[in-house]
Write a protein that holds these residues in place. Structure first.
Motif: not given
Length: 412
Positions: A237-260
């Motif tokens: 709709a606004s496009g925000s949800l899409l950008t935040k899903i990407w941000k959330g996945l990469n935050e998990f990687k940043t703090v070591g919760l995801l390997d890639a």
């Protein structure tokens, strides 16, 4: 040390205090929360998250609040459904539906963003909640404001589905129907926000509100066994949800919760309001505002605030965008219901319709771990499908008539 460093302009990088502001005073760019990930990393682990509440607040360390959550304590942590039947139909071996049709309390993903926004609003001292909405957000703000003991004003276009209008009125907020589109509603709310000391969740409190969407990404990764999917399909709709899903996945990687994170992020719109998808298909990094004309009213934002950033996210992740007609929206709703027993609203029909297109085009491959985000319940938009699902069989209370209608084996 605080986990929130500042609000930062997404365009020029200027930083601001973590207050109720959302636009940069220098370049008028949008603001978002800047976190201290080194601090967060010392506090979280897979084990600590798994031991948390069965709600979005298990990810509290990644969310923009300073104290304990006070609003929306049961929102989030919705099912990730393995869609065997739909996957077989579409030719995707490992397909999942992230089912926010059953979110608490108003049956849409907006319960996530409102829980975060109003918790933060109360921390900032606001006593009145408000929003501009295409329907689901108004329902959620009204419900959460009632629970929080806040005054509430919701502003909606005058042509919303009856169930969504009722879903506001039941909580006794002030409901204001505007003669115009969502973009007209949003402009008015921006003006009112400058005059009243109200927490407009998607205006002056937007930087905090938007962060609630990240919890869909966090839950997906955790529910997949602490891995990022290969593909996601997200309604826009606004496009925000899409950008935040990407941000959330990469935050998990940043703090070591995801390997890639090698996830391709795909966006879905209805053809009658597809400014972002149209820009993508035409190879542009900017969109042209449109006047909405679609049954997918929850996605009917003709001038999407995060459209540019959605295009940027899809390009960065290597994903794609597409759009579907109103007829394809209805078919998508029916397909999901008839294969997986999930009745989605029109936005869900958009997601499934675009998922089907991307699979047929070979952009989503058979062995891709794929997640489709279903963001609202079909009971809210019954008008969209009422003429396409047929009518009940009507017979007298007679065994003979039943067998005459359905045959000895119970088949029509």
């Amino acid at each position: 040390m605080a986990k929130m460093k500042a609000l930062v302009c997404r365009e020029c990088g200027k930083e601001y205090p973590t207050e109720a502001i959302h636009v940069c005073e220098l370049c008028f760019g949008p603001l978002e929360v800047k976190y201290n990930y080194d601090e967060i990393k010392t506090k979280v682990s897979r084990q600590s998250i798994e031991a948390g509440p069965k709600s979005l607040w298990r990810y509290q360390d990644f969310l923009p609040i300073e104290g304990k959550p006070t609003v929306g304590l049961y929102a989030g942590f919705t099912p990730l459904v393995r869609a065997h039947n739909l996957g077989a139909y579409l030719g995707i071996d490992e397909l999942y539906i992230k089912n926010d049709c059953v979110n608490h309390p108003t049956l849409s993903f907006k319960d996530r963003v409102v829980a975060v926004a109003l918790t933060r609003a109360r921390e900032l001292g606001f006593e009145t909640a408000a929003c501009a909405s295409t329907g689901n957000l108004a329902n959620s703000v009204a419900a959460h404001a009632a629970q929080a003991g806040m005054q509430c004003y919701v502003f909606i276009p005058g042509d919303l589905e009856a169930a969504k209008v009722l879903g506001n009125l039941i909580y006794r907020p002030k409901v204001i129907e505007i003669e115009g589109t969502y973009d007209d509603v949003n402009r008015l709310c921006s003006e009112i926000a400058g005059e009243r000391q109200w927490a407009f969740v998607n205006v002056n409190v937007r930087p905090y509100y938007a962060e609630g969407s990240k919890t869909l990404a966090y839950e997906t990764a955790e529910q997949l066994g602490w891995r990022a999917p290969d593909q996601v399909v997200v309604p826009m709709a606004s496009g925000s949800l899409l950008t935040k899903i990407w941000k959330g996945l990469n935050e998990f990687k940043t703090v070591g919760l995801l390997d890639a994170v090698n996830t391709k992020v795909n966006g879905a719109q209805a053809e009658g309001c597809s400014p972002i998808a149209t820009a993508y298909k035409q190879g542009r990094d900017f969109f042209k505002p449109v006047k909405p004309s679609t049954i997918a009213k929850s996605l009917a934002i003709g001038n999407p605030a995060d459209g540019y950033y959605a295009l940027k996210t899809v390009a960065e992740s290597g994903g794609a965008m597409d759009a579907v007609s109103d007829d394809e929206v209805v078919e998508g709703i029916k397909l999901l219901a008839q294969t997986e027993g999930i009745f989605a609203e029109t936005a869900g029909g958009v997601t499934i319709g675009v998922l089907q297109k991307l699979a047929k085009q070979g952009l989503i491959k058979r062995d891709d771990v794929t997640v489709a985000y279903i963001t609202g319940n079909g009971l809210k938009t019954q008008e969209a499908v009422v003429d396409s699902v047929g009518r009940p069989y009507r017979i007298p209370p007679s065994l003979a008539k039943f067998e005459q209608t359905f045959g000895q084996q119970g088949e029509a």
